[in-house]
Design a protein around this motif. Sequence first.
Motif, PDB file in Angstrom:
ATOM      1  N   LYS A 220     137.891  15.438  64.500  1.00  0.00           N
ATOM      2  CA  LYS A 220     137.256  16.344  63.535  1.00  0.00           C
ATOM      3  C   LYS A 220     137.949  16.265  62.178  1.00  0.00           C
ATOM      4  CE  LYS A 220     135.433  19.771  66.784  1.00  0.00           C
ATOM      5  NZ  LYS A 220     135.519  21.170  67.255  1.00  0.00           N
ATOM      6  N   GLN A 221     139.290  16.279  62.202  1.00  0.00           N
ATOM      7  CA  GLN A 221     140.038  16.202  60.947  1.00  0.00           C
ATOM      8  C   GLN A 221     139.779  14.887  60.226  1.00  0.00           C
ATOM      9  OE1 GLN A 221     144.106  16.874  61.996  1.00  0.00           O
ATOM     10  NE2 GLN A 221     143.790  19.031  62.542  1.00  0.00           N
ATOM     11  N   THR A 222     139.755  13.797  60.999  1.00  0.00           N
ATOM     12  CA  THR A 222     139.510  12.484  60.396  1.00  0.00           C
ATOM     13  C   THR A 222     138.130  12.424  59.758  1.00  0.00           C
ATOM     14  OG1 THR A 222     140.924  11.460  62.069  1.00  0.00           O
ATOM     15  CG2 THR A 222     139.443  10.006  60.852  1.00  0.00           C
ATOM     16  N   ILE A 223     137.133  12.909  60.498  1.00  0.00           N
ATOM     17  CA  ILE A 223     135.759  12.881  59.975  1.00  0.00           C
ATOM     18  C   ILE A 223     135.641  13.753  58.731  1.00  0.00           C
ATOM     19  CG2 ILE A 223     133.379  13.556  60.492  1.00  0.00           C
ATOM     20  CD1 ILE A 223     133.952  12.762  63.418  1.00  0.00           C
ATOM     21  N   THR A 224     136.258  14.952  58.786  1.00  0.00           N
ATOM     22  CA  THR A 224     136.199  15.851  57.623  1.00  0.00           C
ATOM     23  C   THR A 224     136.839  15.205  56.401  1.00  0.00           C
ATOM     24  OG1 THR A 224     136.322  17.747  59.121  1.00  0.00           O
ATOM     25  CG2 THR A 224     136.788  18.153  56.795  1.00  0.00           C
ATOM     26  N   ARG A 225     138.000  14.573  56.612  1.00  0.00           N
ATOM     27  CA  ARG A 225     138.691  13.923  55.495  1.00  0.00           C
ATOM     28  C   ARG A 225     137.848  12.793  54.915  1.00  0.00           C
ATOM     29  NH1 ARG A 225     142.694  12.488  58.067  1.00  0.00           N
ATOM     30  NH2 ARG A 225     142.382  10.245  58.242  1.00  0.00           N
ATOM     31  N   LYS A 226     137.233  12.009  55.798  1.00  0.00           N
ATOM     32  CA  LYS A 226     136.408  10.898  55.329  1.00  0.00           C
ATOM     33  C   LYS A 226     135.201  11.397  54.547  1.00  0.00           C
ATOM     34  CE  LYS A 226     138.668   7.374  57.042  1.00  0.00           C
ATOM     35  NZ  LYS A 226     139.255   6.343  56.143  1.00  0.00           N
ATOM     36  N   VAL A 227     134.611  12.498  55.027  1.00  0.00           N
ATOM     37  CA  VAL A 227     133.447  13.054  54.330  1.00  0.00           C
ATOM     38  C   VAL A 227     133.838  13.528  52.937  1.00  0.00           C
ATOM     39  CG1 VAL A 227     131.805  14.973  54.325  1.00  0.00           C
ATOM     40  CG2 VAL A 227     132.189  13.673  56.421  1.00  0.00           C
ATOM     41  N   VAL A 228     134.991  14.217  52.856  1.00  0.00           N
ATOM     42  CA  VAL A 228     135.458  14.711  51.552  1.00  0.00           C
ATOM     43  C   VAL A 228     135.738  13.550  50.608  1.00  0.00           C
ATOM     44  CG1 VAL A 228     137.317  15.943  50.380  1.00  0.00           C
ATOM     45  CG2 VAL A 228     136.366  16.855  52.506  1.00  0.00           C
ATOM     46  N   GLU A 229     136.439  12.524  51.124  1.00  0.00           N
ATOM     47  CA  GLU A 229     136.752  11.363  50.287  1.00  0.00           C
ATOM     48  C   GLU A 229     135.486  10.658  49.824  1.00  0.00           C
ATOM     49  OE1 GLU A 229     139.288   8.938  52.611  1.00  0.00           O
ATOM     50  OE2 GLU A 229     141.058  10.231  52.399  1.00  0.00           O
ATOM     51  N   THR A 230     134.544  10.509  50.718  1.00  0.00           N
ATOM     52  CA  THR A 230     133.282   9.860  50.354  1.00  0.00           C
ATOM     53  C   THR A 230     132.533  10.676  49.314  1.00  0.00           C
ATOM     54  OG1 THR A 230     133.122   8.941  52.594  1.00  0.00           O
ATOM     55  CG2 THR A 230     131.120   8.926  51.267  1.00  0.00           C
ATOM     56  N   GLY A 231     132.563  12.003  49.481  1.00  0.00           N
ATOM     57  CA  GLY A 231     131.897  12.874  48.508  1.00  0.00           C
ATOM     58  C   GLY A 231     132.509  12.750  47.125  1.00  0.00           C
ATOM     59  N   GLU A 232     133.837  12.714  47.080  1.00  0.00           N
ATOM     60  CA  GLU A 232     134.507  12.578  45.786  1.00  0.00           C
ATOM     61  C   GLU A 232     134.195  11.228  45.144  1.00  0.00           C
ATOM     62  OE1 GLU A 232     138.580  13.208  46.652  1.00  0.00           O
ATOM     63  OE2 GLU A 232     138.407  15.401  46.802  1.00  0.00           O
ATOM     64  N   THR A 233     134.177  10.183  45.962  1.00  0.00           N
ATOM     65  CA  THR A 233     133.854   8.849  45.433  1.00  0.00           C
ATOM     66  C   THR A 233     132.438   8.811  44.877  1.00  0.00           C
ATOM     67  OG1 THR A 233     135.324   7.849  47.077  1.00  0.00           O
ATOM     68  CG2 THR A 233     133.735   6.401  46.007  1.00  0.00           C
ATOM     69  N   LEU A 234     131.502   9.378  45.636  1.00  0.00           N
ATOM     70  CA  LEU A 234     130.119   9.422  45.159  1.00  0.00           C
ATOM     71  C   LEU A 234     130.002  10.234  43.870  1.00  0.00           C
ATOM     72  CD1 LEU A 234     128.214   9.943  48.541  1.00  0.00           C
ATOM     73  CD2 LEU A 234     128.219   7.883  47.121  1.00  0.00           C
ATOM     74  N   LYS A 235     130.776  11.306  43.796  1.00  0.00           N
ATOM     75  CA  LYS A 235     130.739  12.143  42.594  1.00  0.00           C
ATOM     76  C   LYS A 235     131.229  11.363  41.377  1.00  0.00           C
ATOM     77  CE  LYS A 235     132.188  16.693  40.962  1.00  0.00           C
ATOM     78  NZ  LYS A 235     132.975  17.902  41.283  1.00  0.00           N
ATOM     79  N   ARG A 236     132.310  10.586  41.573  1.00  0.00           N
ATOM     80  CA  ARG A 236     132.824   9.778  40.464  1.00  0.00           C
ATOM     81  C   ARG A 236     131.799   8.744  40.017  1.00  0.00           C
ATOM     82  NH1 ARG A 236     137.687   9.880  43.498  1.00  0.00           N
ATOM     83  NH2 ARG A 236     137.244   7.772  44.289  1.00  0.00           N
ATOM     84  N   HIS A 237     131.189   8.076  41.004  1.00  0.00           N
ATOM     85  CA  HIS A 237     130.165   7.085  40.659  1.00  0.00           C
ATOM     86  C   HIS A 237     128.983   7.740  39.956  1.00  0.00           C
ATOM     87  CE1 HIS A 237     131.917   3.538  42.416  1.00  0.00           C
ATOM     88  NE2 HIS A 237     132.122   4.155  43.587  1.00  0.00           N
ATOM     89  N   ALA A 238     128.620   8.932  40.402  1.00  0.00           N
ATOM     90  CA  ALA A 238     127.497   9.634  39.771  1.00  0.00           C
ATOM     91  C   ALA A 238     127.832  10.001  38.330  1.00  0.00           C
ATOM     92  CB  ALA A 238     127.158  10.885  40.578  1.00  0.00           C
ATOM     93  N   ASN A 239     129.073  10.436  38.100  1.00  0.00           N
ATOM     94  CA  ASN A 239     129.480  10.787  36.733  1.00  0.00           C
ATOM     95  C   ASN A 239     129.465   9.558  35.821  1.00  0.00           C
ATOM     96  OD1 ASN A 239     129.832  13.486  37.348  1.00  0.00           O
ATOM     97  ND2 ASN A 239     131.993  13.227  37.920  1.00  0.00           N
ATOM     98  N   LYS A 240     129.978   8.437  36.357  1.00  0.00           N
ATOM     99  CA  LYS A 240     129.976   7.202  35.561  1.00  0.00           C
ATOM    100  C   LYS A 240     128.552   6.783  35.224  1.00  0.00           C
ATOM    101  CE  LYS A 240     134.299   5.191  37.272  1.00  0.00           C
ATOM    102  NZ  LYS A 240     134.901   4.049  38.022  1.00  0.00           N
TER     103      LYS A 240
END
Length: 307
Positions: free
Chosen positions: A257-277
């Motif tokens: 659960k912790q691993t999946i949650t961390r991956k989801v958060v990291e993926t969300g942040e990455t997508l957010k950065r790409h969206a901002n760019k």
Amino acid sequence: MAKIVEIFVLVFSILLISSWVPISLSSKKPVGAARREDIPYIKCQVCEKLANQLYQQVQTKQTQISPKKISEYEIIEMSENVCNLKKQEADWILKIDIVEQGDKLELVEHDSEGQCNSECKTIERACQEVMGYSDTDVAEYLYKHKPQKDSLTHFLCNKLSKSCTNKPPPVPKDRTPGEPFFPKSSKEAEMDKILKSMEGMPGAPGMKMFSKEDLMNKNFGDEDADEDDDDDDDEADFPSKLGKVLREKTSTKSDWKQTITRKVVETGETLKRHANKFSNRIQKWWKGKKSSLKKKKSKSKSSKPEL
């Protein structure tokens, strides 16, 4: 309802005591549990006797209802009941004794029925293992092919259950001998048949015959309690360190659960950065587009001829 049934059984049993004195004076021995370790030594013999019983019972039924033909349903009913000691079709088991012969166990058939103890239960269990879930297959074979006894034995014991494909192993020398064969009196055997025939009838639910000692002690327990104990023994194989296993599984699940949650958060942040760019690039492109349009308009206005 249970009280009414108990009173009914008590009264009915007391009424029978006058015609049942020799039996009631001697306490009825408790029914033993099946000795499953003995089944491999007798399974083939039980299968052969089972096939013989099915053949004989079908022939007897056909003679009784002749000229009408026996139905497949009637044969299925026989196949379902022939290994159940609570049914009349399984009375043949009560006549068999397990006898030690060197390193083998032999099934010896007596003329009269005996008391059902551990050997009786062992034969019943072996019979059930032979039949398994193939009762309808056996019934269909009997109904469609009308085989002779030898053909039925080969079909059941070699093809279907494979109970007789291999020789039984030798009996261990330290095996504890079974109990001796105790024949029933004719009155007791007759009463058992009556009670079996009445079982399931309205107004006579689960009727049984009890000894005088059982009546005095109000011992109306279920005779299958020993089998339930066997089932409890089987459940004893459950892991003793269940708590540890569950904790390990729980910790593993929490790690996932912790691993999946961390991956989801990291993926969300990455997508957010790409969206901002991407958004910034769109904005820059749109600003450039607007400025170029303004320049074109201004040039077109300045190039118009004066009137």
